[in-house]
Motif scaffolding. Structure first.
Motif, PDB file in Angstrom:
ATOM      1  N   MET A  39      -0.529 -12.106   3.485  1.00 40.45           N
ATOM      2  CA  MET A  39      -0.765 -10.665   3.415  1.00 40.45           C
ATOM      3  C   MET A  39      -1.407 -10.284   2.090  1.00 40.45           C
ATOM      4  SD  MET A  39       2.391  -8.698   5.117  1.00 40.45           S
ATOM      5  CE  MET A  39       3.524  -9.557   6.142  1.00 40.45           C
TER       6      MET A  39
ATOM      7  N   TRP B 159      -3.356 -12.105   0.266  1.00 45.06           N
ATOM      8  CA  TRP B 159      -4.766 -12.507   0.272  1.00 45.06           C
ATOM      9  C   TRP B 159      -5.581 -11.611   1.217  1.00 45.06           C
ATOM     10  CZ3 TRP B 159      -7.084 -17.868   2.041  1.00 45.06           C
ATOM     11  CH2 TRP B 159      -8.409 -17.931   1.604  1.00 45.06           C
TER      12      TRP B 159
ATOM     13  N   THR C 142      -9.480  -6.396   2.977  1.00 45.00           N
ATOM     14  CA  THR C 142      -9.178  -4.985   2.714  1.00 45.00           C
ATOM     15  C   THR C 142      -7.854  -4.486   3.285  1.00 45.00           C
ATOM     16  OG1 THR C 142     -10.089  -3.798   4.644  1.00 45.00           O
ATOM     17  CG2 THR C 142     -11.663  -4.549   2.988  1.00 45.00           C
ATOM     18  N   ARG C 143      -7.202  -5.263   4.112  1.00 46.36           N
ATOM     19  CA  ARG C 143      -5.924  -4.832   4.666  1.00 46.36           C
ATOM     20  C   ARG C 143      -5.013  -6.038   4.751  1.00 46.36           C
ATOM     21  NH1 ARG C 143      -6.301  -8.318   7.565  1.00 46.36           N
ATOM     22  NH2 ARG C 143      -7.391  -8.679   9.491  1.00 46.36           N
ATOM     23  N   PHE C 144      -3.683  -5.790   4.562  1.00 42.55           N
ATOM     24  CA  PHE C 144      -2.775  -6.937   4.516  1.00 42.55           C
ATOM     25  C   PHE C 144      -2.423  -7.459   5.905  1.00 42.55           C
ATOM     26  CE2 PHE C 144      -0.215  -3.091   4.293  1.00 42.55           C
ATOM     27  CZ  PHE C 144       0.720  -3.288   5.278  1.00 42.55           C
TER      28      PHE C 144
ATOM     29  N   GLY D 227      -3.929  -7.318  10.103  1.00 44.77           N
ATOM     30  CA  GLY D 227      -4.953  -6.782  10.997  1.00 44.77           C
ATOM     31  C   GLY D 227      -4.847  -7.277  12.417  1.00 44.77           C
TER      32      GLY D 227
ATOM     33  N   GLN E  96      -5.113  -8.605   1.909  1.00 49.24           N
ATOM     34  CA  GLN E  96      -5.358  -7.322   1.257  1.00 49.24           C
ATOM     35  C   GLN E  96      -6.562  -7.429   0.314  1.00 49.24           C
ATOM     36  OE1 GLN E  96      -3.638  -4.413   1.811  1.00 49.24           O
ATOM     37  NE2 GLN E  96      -4.940  -3.328   0.376  1.00 49.24           N
ATOM     38  N   ILE E  97      -6.694  -8.583  -0.339  1.00 47.71           N
ATOM     39  CA  ILE E  97      -7.790  -8.758  -1.304  1.00 47.71           C
ATOM     40  C   ILE E  97      -9.109  -9.070  -0.594  1.00 47.71           C
ATOM     41  CG2 ILE E  97      -8.613 -10.194  -3.206  1.00 47.71           C
ATOM     42  CD1 ILE E  97      -5.615 -10.657  -3.892  1.00 47.71           C
TER      43      ILE E  97
END
Lengths: 543, 393
Positions: B318, B320, B326-328, B330, B322-323
């Motif tokens: 999660m 990674w 763009t979302r933790f 999906g 997010q980075i």
């Protein structure tokens, strides 16, 4: 409320199975069992005690592990169903989802769509499942943790004989020198980091009790995590916007209340190169053809100064230059900008020359900015071109009228009115890529195409997520709880003198192998016999 | 460097194979009847440790050569999984000292490494999404977690081999044999694809995909199922027996049919030689093992593996996501299957703690858990794909 008083004098809450203090069996039906059910220390759980009102029934439903496991299993199966075909958010936007699933996957696709599985994870019933798991987590934890805490807090050192006898690990022996044996065992247990309590010459050695709280800690973490997930739907907590920005363009960043602006200084696309990059990659690059190395937008972030009236140019102050790459978002305040997509060589400018069709003589060039065309281009000496209509993304509609599909200059077309000294009323010409239409018959002049200029476009995701810290907190607490419950064991060893004999019993919440080894080591050389595993003996006799 | 690296991997593979023989020998050794591991087992352990060191050498040298952790494609990941499984086995063995665990764990690791090498093995550069330190943090932790969980599968199989009654017909006997058949099929796939790869079989087809586009497809096994509107271009090669509609991936189906067929032949051959079920043939190996101990090994592996898996496959994943994305979270198929694995082992733990699902039930659950992990590794990469699909190419 009625309470249960044990022979030892301790007053237990109603519903208690084993006396919190001495461990004597209070519940009739437990009395014939060979081994005690040690789960939750035989404490009085609300769910096992009351079952009258609606609240009792709801409480009992959600506190049941059976229900919890069913909820987990149903969620598991539902989640798996959602991976059979791609979810709607992952299908290419070439046609409506309704058609796409049937077109691509036949009747299975249609069924999938009709059942709503194309958006399974946001369906009402999936959310109800998750919510039920959340409720179950709260209720089952409360149902167990409070009585368990009481029972462990109130436990006495000298446990009742019937309690010791019915432990899984139990043994009786008559060592020659009991006092000496006890001192020795005590020292050994201490060196194994047991905390020792003594009472009337009996011993309770205990360690790792805090591992009993692991499950409840991780449940708290999960609940916080789920609350964090819910908060996303509170307005203002979550922003998910996409910003397409051309090279050289400055745009306001959405959702920042017009506070922040971004300029795209250039988009870079790099591919791996056999010649320049590491030699070991050669084979892989040959095989794949092209392998992307870098997607990068060089941007400048600006902050607006002071207030501006609508229509007035904003006064911008530069904050910083930044190279946004995949895995390297630009962060400012609560926002993050991510490189997510790009478009290479979008048409940006088109140049024309006003030309006499017969002689080929040119009367001046003009360049149209396709994103911001002027109304009139004055070429001097009485020559000028007026843009009567502009279609950035031109096509003919069903009536044969020119229309534009979008505002993106994918296929620009113009209606020019050309004014020259000999044609002061102007000539109309329709100019699109590779075609010219002269609606009123033959013109003397034309707009000759001279060239194009292109630019790259970056797509950046604008993200604000104020729930992240709650989610992270939930995750950390969950991990602490899981580690606490998994990597430590709650072990207890009782040594009790009963009529000149020594009774030894042991209990652990898990890892019996480890407990037995520790008891063996602690009793080694004391003359006290190592207790036996009654469960194992049972199964061996059976087998 | 890459050559040294591959040689180290071969070495490790051979050593694991030899170690398996020693562990099996330690059980057969009748001279040594007193408790505890004997000389055979001690030698087996040392060979395993040396093999593990060799594979660690493969991992490190490949990391140096590529400049990034070798966990970026299916070959590298699966090999790492195999290595972690051996590592997890060594740790668990040191706690419980049961040679039989080696007899069952090492072959699974061997199968895994052999299976891995059926995929493209060249060192590939990292696409932008993978260029992050989280690549090795997330992938290695997740793999180690899965490997520890896989030890519980080995323990579960040992339990079932001993406890399932082979003398009379039952569901248990059938399903245990089905698991054995599955393992044999994996071996069949490895044998058949390496034979065709050694012989250099290659046949090209012109075909039409479901969007009506013409394309060329290369087969490395004789085509039993050909692609839609197939025209064989390579001369003198096998013409497809049946043509598949464009919606079905004929090439993958072809591989599946070949693997199944060779699996069946291999299995029948085994039955002919052994003259009994594979499960029954393995039973003597488990003769002296204490069922409670095996049950505990299985449970312990889940307890150790579950937090590691959660940390690697969900938490680090999660962070990674997010980075990079763009979302933790999906709902990408790989993410969902990591969640499914998590939920499954959560259910396992709850059933065990509160409903008393010990012993055989627990062993079956461990087997199902491993099937889920393998599904996530194989099917999600090769069949379902999604954002993680680059791991398969």
């Amino acid at each position: 409320m009625k309470e249960v008083k044990c022979d030892c004098g301790h007053v237990n809450p109603i519903g208690t199975i084993l006396c919190e203090s001495c461990g004597k069996v209070l519940e009739e039906k437990e009395k014939d069992k060979k081994l005690l059910d040690m789960r939750y220390e035989g404490s009085a759980r609300r769910s096992q005690t009351y079952n009258k009102t609606i609240i009792d029934k709801i409480w009992n439903f959600f506190s049941s592990v059976k229900v919890g496991v069913w909820l987990i299993v149903i969620t598991l199966i539902a989640s798996a169903l959602g991976t059979i075909l791609p979810q709607e958010m992952y299908i290419p936007p070439i046609m409506p989802a309704e058609e796409y699933y049937e077109d691509q996957y036949g009747w299975i696709g249609k069924l999938y769509y009709d059942l709503g599985f194309h958006n399974l994870y946001s369906s009402w019933w999936y959310l109800i499942l998750i919510a039920s798991i959340g409720i179950s987590l709260v209720i089952c934890s409360l149902d167990r943790v409070i009585p368990l805490y009481r029972a462990l807090k109130k436990q006495r050192v000298s446990r009742h004989e019937s309690y010791l006898q019915r432990q899984r690990v139990f043994g009786v022996s008559q060592p020659e020198a009991t006092d000496q044996a006890f001192t020795m065992a005590k020292e050994k247990l201490k060196s194994k980091k047991y905390s020792i309590r003594e009472e009337n010459g009996n011993i309770l050695a205990e360690k790792g009790r805090f591992s009993r709280w692991g499950p409840y800690v991780n449940h708290v973490g999960l609940i916080i995590f789920l609350i964090g997930g819910m908060l996303r739907f509170v307005p203002g907590m979550y922003v998910d916007k996409i910003l397409w920005i051309r090279e050289g363009e400055t745009k306001v960043i959405p959702e920042t209340n017009g506070e922040y602006y971004l300029k795209n200084d250039g988009f870079i696309l790099e591919m791996y190169d056999k010649e320049k990059d590491k030699e070991v990659f050669e084979e892989a690059i040959d095989k794949a053809g092209m392998v992307a190395k870098n997607y990068q937008s060089n941007v400048t972030l600006y902050k607006k100064q002071g207030d501006t009236v609508a229509g007035e140019e904003a006064d911008l102050e530069k904050v910083k230059d930044f190279e946004i790459k995949v895995n390297k978002p630009l962060k400012f305040e609560k926002f993050a900008l991510y490189q997510v997509d790009y478009k290479l060589n979008e048409l940006n400018k088109m140049s024309f020359a006003l030309t006499n069709k017969k002689t080929g003589e040119e009367y001046g060039d003009l360049t149209v900015d396709l994103n911001d065309p002027q109304d009139v281009y004055d070429l001097g000496n009485g020559y000028k071109a007026e843009v009567v209509s502009y279609f950035p993304d031109f096509e003919f509609d069903e009536n044969g009228e020119p229309i534009t599909k979008s505002r993106v200059p994918n296929n620009p077309a113009f209606v020019f009115k050309m004014f020259t000294p000999d044609k002061p009323d102007g000539e109309i010409s329709f100019v699109a890529i590779r075609q010219t239409i002269e609606p009123f018959g033959d013109n003397e002049y034309k707009m000759a195409f001279k060239g194009i200029d292109t630019k790259n476009v970056s797509a950046l995701t604008v993200r604000k997520d104020l729930t992240l810290w709650i989610i992270a907190l939930g995750g950390v607490i969950f991990m602490i709880g899981v580690a606490q419950g998994s990597y430590w064991n709650h072990r207890r060893i009782w040594l009790r003198r009963v009529n000149g004999e020594v009774w030894v019993a042991g209990h652990t919440n898990k890892n019996w192998h480890g407990l037995k080894r520790e008891i063996e080591a602690a009793l080694d050389g004391t003359g006290i016999k190592v207790p036996e595993d009654q469960l194992q003996n049972q199964s061996e006799k059976k087998g | 460097m890459v050559t040294i690296s591959s040689n180290l991997l071969y070495t490790a593979f051979i050593l694991y194979l030899i170690a398996t023989v020693f562990f099996a020998g330690s059980i057969k050794d009748k001279k040594n009847t007193n408790k505890g591991p004997n000389k055979w087992a001690a030698i087996g352990l040392w060979i395993t440790i040396i093999g593990f060191a060799a594979q660690l050498g493969y991992f490190i040298t490949r990391w140096i050569a590529a400049g990034h952790a070798p966990v970026s494609n299916l070959f590298e990941f699966t090999t790492f999984f195999g290595m972690s499984l051996v590592g997890a086995f060594i740790v668990i063995y040191l706690i419980y000292k049961t040679p039989i665990l080696g007899v069952f764990t090492l072959p699974v690791a061997l199968l895994m490494i052999a299976y891995a090498s059926m995929f493209p093995r060249e060192v590939s550069p990292l696409i932008p999404a993978l260029q992050s330190d989280w690549l090795h943090i997330h992938v290695t932790t997740a793999a180690v977690g899965q490997a520890i969980l896989a030890v519980s599968f080995a323990a579960g199989i040992i339990y079932l081999v001993k406890s399932v009654d082979q003398s009379k017909q039952s569901k248990q006997r059938f399903w245990l044999e089905a698991v054995m058949f599955g393992l044999v099929c994996t071996l069949g796939f490895i044998i058949i694809s390496s034979s065709f790869s050694v012989s250099g079989y290659k046949a090209e087809f012109n075909w039409v995909d479901k969007n009506g586009q013409e394309d060329v497809l290369e087969y490395h096994m004789p085509a039993l199922t050909g692609p839609n509107e197939a025209k064989l271009i390579t001369e003198g090669k096998f013409e497809p027996l049946a043509e598949m509609p464009a919606i079905i991936n004929a090439k993958k189906l072809n591989t599946v049919i070949w693997s199944l067929a060779s699996g069946i032949i291999l299995y029948l051959a085994l039955r002919l030689i052994l003259r009994k079920r594979v499960g029954a043939a393995l039973q003597p190996l488990a003769k002296n093992i204490n069922l409670d101990l095996v049950d505990e090994i299985g449970y312990r592996s889940v307890l150790i593996g579950f937090p590691v898996f959660t940390l690697g496959a969900l938490i680090f994943a999660m962070i990674w996501a997010q980075i990079a994305w763009t979302r933790f979270w999906g709902w990408d198929p790989k993410e969902v299957w990591a969640l499914i694995t998590f939920l499954f082992y959560a259910a396992y733990l709850h059933l065990r703690l509160s409903k008393g699902w010990h012993g055989e039930k627990s062993a079956w659950l461990a087997v199902i858990g491993f099937i889920i992990i393998m599904f996530n590794l194989v099917a999600v990469n090769l069949v379902i794909a999604g954002l993680h699909s680059y791991a398969g190419s």
